[in-house]
Design a protein around this motif. Structure first.
Motif, PDB file in Angstrom:
ATOM      1  N   SER A  82       0.847  -1.191   0.000  1.00  0.00           N
ATOM      2  CA  SER A  82       0.000   0.000   0.000  1.00  0.00           C
ATOM      3  C   SER A  82       0.885   1.245   0.000  1.00  0.00           C
ATOM      4  CB  SER A  82      -0.905   0.019   1.232  1.00  0.00           C
ATOM      5  OG  SER A  82      -0.150   0.289   2.394  1.00  0.00           O
ATOM      6  N   ASN A  83       0.250   2.382  -0.175  1.00  0.00           N
ATOM      7  CA  ASN A  83       0.960   3.656  -0.135  1.00  0.00           C
ATOM      8  C   ASN A  83       0.856   4.340   1.216  1.00  0.00           C
ATOM      9  OD1 ASN A  83       1.785   3.550  -2.863  1.00  0.00           O
ATOM     10  ND2 ASN A  83      -0.282   4.102  -3.474  1.00  0.00           N
ATOM     11  N   PHE A  84       0.299   3.630   2.205  1.00  0.00           N
ATOM     12  CA  PHE A  84       0.208   4.194   3.545  1.00  0.00           C
ATOM     13  C   PHE A  84       1.592   4.382   4.137  1.00  0.00           C
ATOM     14  CE2 PHE A  84      -3.999   1.984   3.691  1.00  0.00           C
ATOM     15  CZ  PHE A  84      -4.777   3.094   3.940  1.00  0.00           C
ATOM     16  N   SER A  98      -1.923  11.472   2.478  1.00  0.00           N
ATOM     17  CA  SER A  98      -2.313  12.868   2.285  1.00  0.00           C
ATOM     18  C   SER A  98      -2.955  13.016   0.915  1.00  0.00           C
ATOM     19  CB  SER A  98      -1.103  13.793   2.414  1.00  0.00           C
ATOM     20  OG  SER A  98      -0.146  13.483   1.420  1.00  0.00           O
ATOM     21  N   ALA A  99      -3.786  14.064   0.798  1.00  0.00           N
ATOM     22  CA  ALA A  99      -4.470  14.346  -0.458  1.00  0.00           C
ATOM     23  C   ALA A  99      -4.888  15.808  -0.459  1.00  0.00           C
ATOM     24  CB  ALA A  99      -5.683  13.439  -0.618  1.00  0.00           C
ATOM     25  N   ASN A 100      -5.309  16.290  -1.612  1.00  0.00           N
ATOM     26  CA  ASN A 100      -5.718  17.685  -1.752  1.00  0.00           C
ATOM     27  C   ASN A 100      -7.173  17.938  -1.382  1.00  0.00           C
ATOM     28  OD1 ASN A 100      -3.180  18.560  -2.621  1.00  0.00           O
ATOM     29  ND2 ASN A 100      -3.613  17.843  -4.694  1.00  0.00           N
ATOM     30  N   SER A 101      -7.969  16.864  -1.283  1.00  0.00           N
ATOM     31  CA  SER A 101      -9.376  17.033  -0.922  1.00  0.00           C
ATOM     32  C   SER A 101      -9.840  15.808  -0.141  1.00  0.00           C
ATOM     33  CB  SER A 101     -10.244  17.194  -2.169  1.00  0.00           C
ATOM     34  OG  SER A 101     -10.301  15.971  -2.890  1.00  0.00           O
ATOM     35  N   MET A 102     -10.954  15.980   0.551  1.00  0.00           N
ATOM     36  CA  MET A 102     -11.509  14.865   1.314  1.00  0.00           C
ATOM     37  C   MET A 102     -11.922  13.727   0.389  1.00  0.00           C
ATOM     38  SD  MET A 102     -12.009  13.623   4.241  1.00  0.00           S
ATOM     39  CE  MET A 102     -12.058  14.900   5.459  1.00  0.00           C
ATOM     40  N   HIS A 103     -12.491  14.064  -0.761  1.00  0.00           N
ATOM     41  CA  HIS A 103     -12.887  13.036  -1.730  1.00  0.00           C
ATOM     42  C   HIS A 103     -11.671  12.237  -2.207  1.00  0.00           C
ATOM     43  CE1 HIS A 103     -15.026  10.978  -4.895  1.00  0.00           C
ATOM     44  NE2 HIS A 103     -14.108  11.393  -5.759  1.00  0.00           N
ATOM     45  N   GLU A 104     -10.601  12.940  -2.563  1.00  0.00           N
ATOM     46  CA  GLU A 104      -9.383  12.271  -3.022  1.00  0.00           C
ATOM     47  C   GLU A 104      -8.800  11.402  -1.910  1.00  0.00           C
ATOM     48  OE1 GLU A 104      -4.863  13.299  -4.595  1.00  0.00           O
ATOM     49  OE2 GLU A 104      -6.270  14.953  -4.287  1.00  0.00           O
ATOM     50  N   LEU A 105      -8.811  11.897  -0.675  1.00  0.00           N
ATOM     51  CA  LEU A 105      -8.290  11.140   0.453  1.00  0.00           C
ATOM     52  C   LEU A 105      -9.106   9.877   0.682  1.00  0.00           C
ATOM     53  CD1 LEU A 105      -6.261  10.925   2.764  1.00  0.00           C
ATOM     54  CD2 LEU A 105      -7.840  12.271   4.161  1.00  0.00           C
ATOM     55  N   THR A 106     -10.417   9.999   0.654  1.00  0.00           N
ATOM     56  CA  THR A 106     -11.290   8.840   0.835  1.00  0.00           C
ATOM     57  C   THR A 106     -11.038   7.800  -0.243  1.00  0.00           C
ATOM     58  OG1 THR A 106     -12.971  10.256   1.840  1.00  0.00           O
ATOM     59  CG2 THR A 106     -13.699   8.108   1.051  1.00  0.00           C
ATOM     60  N   THR A 107     -10.914   8.244  -1.476  1.00  0.00           N
ATOM     61  CA  THR A 107     -10.633   7.338  -2.592  1.00  0.00           C
ATOM     62  C   THR A 107      -9.301   6.623  -2.391  1.00  0.00           C
ATOM     63  OG1 THR A 107     -11.901   8.748  -4.082  1.00  0.00           O
ATOM     64  CG2 THR A 107     -10.364   7.203  -5.106  1.00  0.00           C
ATOM     65  N   LYS A 108      -8.271   7.356  -1.973  1.00  0.00           N
ATOM     66  CA  LYS A 108      -6.951   6.756  -1.732  1.00  0.00           C
ATOM     67  C   LYS A 108      -7.002   5.730  -0.606  1.00  0.00           C
ATOM     68  CE  LYS A 108      -3.526  10.238  -3.087  1.00  0.00           C
ATOM     69  NZ  LYS A 108      -2.448  11.077  -2.559  1.00  0.00           N
ATOM     70  N   ILE A 109      -7.706   6.060   0.465  1.00  0.00           N
ATOM     71  CA  ILE A 109      -7.795   5.140   1.601  1.00  0.00           C
ATOM     72  C   ILE A 109      -8.459   3.842   1.185  1.00  0.00           C
ATOM     73  CG2 ILE A 109      -8.933   4.747   3.834  1.00  0.00           C
ATOM     74  CD1 ILE A 109      -8.430   7.748   4.415  1.00  0.00           C
ATOM     75  N   ILE A 110      -9.588   3.943   0.497  1.00  0.00           N
ATOM     76  CA  ILE A 110     -10.306   2.742   0.056  1.00  0.00           C
ATOM     77  C   ILE A 110      -9.436   1.910  -0.870  1.00  0.00           C
ATOM     78  CG2 ILE A 110     -12.269   1.935  -1.320  1.00  0.00           C
ATOM     79  CD1 ILE A 110     -13.827   4.363  -0.107  1.00  0.00           C
ATOM     80  N   ASN A 112      -6.144   1.777  -1.100  1.00  0.00           N
ATOM     81  CA  ASN A 112      -5.011   1.172  -0.389  1.00  0.00           C
ATOM     82  C   ASN A 112      -5.450   0.062   0.551  1.00  0.00           C
ATOM     83  OD1 ASN A 112      -2.175   2.547  -0.802  1.00  0.00           O
ATOM     84  ND2 ASN A 112      -3.752   4.086  -1.153  1.00  0.00           N
ATOM     85  N   LEU A 113      -6.593   0.212   1.189  1.00  0.00           N
ATOM     86  CA  LEU A 113      -7.088  -0.874   2.036  1.00  0.00           C
ATOM     87  C   LEU A 113      -7.440  -2.092   1.210  1.00  0.00           C
ATOM     88  CD1 LEU A 113      -9.216   1.047   4.688  1.00  0.00           C
ATOM     89  CD2 LEU A 113      -7.019  -0.124   5.048  1.00  0.00           C
ATOM     90  N   LYS A 114      -8.014  -1.880   0.031  1.00  0.00           N
ATOM     91  CA  LYS A 114      -8.325  -3.006  -0.853  1.00  0.00           C
ATOM     92  C   LYS A 114      -7.046  -3.704  -1.317  1.00  0.00           C
ATOM     93  CE  LYS A 114     -12.830  -1.673  -2.609  1.00  0.00           C
ATOM     94  NZ  LYS A 114     -13.618  -1.242  -3.774  1.00  0.00           N
ATOM     95  N   MET A 115      -6.015  -2.916  -1.663  1.00  0.00           N
ATOM     96  CA  MET A 115      -4.731  -3.506  -2.091  1.00  0.00           C
ATOM     97  C   MET A 115      -4.166  -4.372  -0.973  1.00  0.00           C
ATOM     98  SD  MET A 115      -2.685  -0.610  -4.358  1.00  0.00           S
ATOM     99  CE  MET A 115      -2.149   0.282  -2.945  1.00  0.00           C
ATOM    100  N   TRP A 116      -4.273  -3.898   0.256  1.00  0.00           N
ATOM    101  CA  TRP A 116      -3.698  -4.619   1.389  1.00  0.00           C
ATOM    102  C   TRP A 116      -4.476  -5.887   1.687  1.00  0.00           C
ATOM    103  CZ3 TRP A 116      -5.397  -4.125   6.883  1.00  0.00           C
ATOM    104  CH2 TRP A 116      -4.581  -4.876   7.727  1.00  0.00           C
ATOM    105  N   THR A 117      -5.809  -5.802   1.725  1.00  0.00           N
ATOM    106  CA  THR A 117      -6.592  -6.965   2.130  1.00  0.00           C
ATOM    107  C   THR A 117      -6.681  -8.031   1.051  1.00  0.00           C
ATOM    108  OG1 THR A 117      -8.652  -5.866   1.490  1.00  0.00           O
ATOM    109  CG2 THR A 117      -7.979  -5.693   3.805  1.00  0.00           C
ATOM    110  N   THR A 118      -6.460  -7.660  -0.203  1.00  0.00           N
ATOM    111  CA  THR A 118      -6.510  -8.663  -1.274  1.00  0.00           C
ATOM    112  C   THR A 118      -5.128  -9.159  -1.660  1.00  0.00           C
ATOM    113  OG1 THR A 118      -6.511  -6.963  -2.996  1.00  0.00           O
ATOM    114  CG2 THR A 118      -8.657  -7.780  -2.238  1.00  0.00           C
ATOM    115  N   GLY A 119      -4.083  -8.580  -1.057  1.00  0.00           N
ATOM    116  CA  GLY A 119      -2.727  -9.034  -1.320  1.00  0.00           C
ATOM    117  C   GLY A 119      -2.266  -8.531  -2.623  1.00  0.00           C
TER     118      GLY A 119
END
Length: 119
Positions: A82-84, A98-110, A112-119
Motif C-alpha cells: 500500500s501507499n500508507f 495525504s491528499a488535496n481534498s476529502m474526496h481524493e483522500l477517501t478514494t486513496k484510503i479505500i 489502499n485498504l483493498k490492495m492490502w486486504t486482497t494481497g
C-alpha cells in the motif's frame, strides 16, 4: 487513521489466507490456527442480562503469546502493498496518507485498504 484496539480489527479469513499464501503455513498447522481463531464464543453482560453467544469473524484471542505474533504477521505486509505511511509498535498501528481534498483522500484510503486486504 489509527487502528485502535488493533487486535479487534484482524479478519480471520484474510489472516488465514496470508498465513497460507505469504508464509507457507499449510495443512495441520493452518488447521490448528484456524481452530484457534474461529472456535471462540463471546457474549456481553450488562447488569444482570447476558447476550446470546456469538462467533466473530474478526478479533484475536487476547492474553496469549500467539495473538501478538499473528497480529504482526497480519499487518507485516502493509507497507509493502500500500501507499500508507505506517508506524507500528506492538499492537498499535497508525496509517497516514495525504491528499488535496476529502474526496481524493477517501478514494486513496479505500484503494489502499483493498490492495492490502486482497494481497
Amino acid at each position: 487513521m489509527d487502528l485502535d484496539k488493533a487486535f479487534d480489527t484482524v479478519n480471520h479469513d484474510i489472516l488465514l489466507h496470508k498465513l497460507d499464501i505469504q508464509y507457507g503455513i499449510k495443512g495441520l498447522p493452518l488447521s490448528l490456527l484456524k481452530n484457534y481463531l474461529e472456535n471462540h464464543l463471546h457474549y456481553v453482560v450488562i447488569n444482570d442480562s447476558r447476550s446470546e453467544m456469538a462467533k466473530f469473524t474478526c478479533a484475536m484471542p487476547q492474553g496469549s503469546t500467539l495473538g501478538p505474533l499473528l497480529f504482526l504477521l497480519y499487518v507485516n505486509d502493509l507497507p509493502l502493498v500500500s501507499n500508507f505511511k505506517t508506524i507500528r509498535f506492538a499492537g498499535d498501528t497508525v496509517l497516514s496518507l495525504s491528499a488535496n481534498s476529502m474526496h481524493e483522500l477517501t478514494t486513496k484510503i479505500i484503494k489502499n485498504l483493498k490492495m492490502w486486504t486482497t494481497g
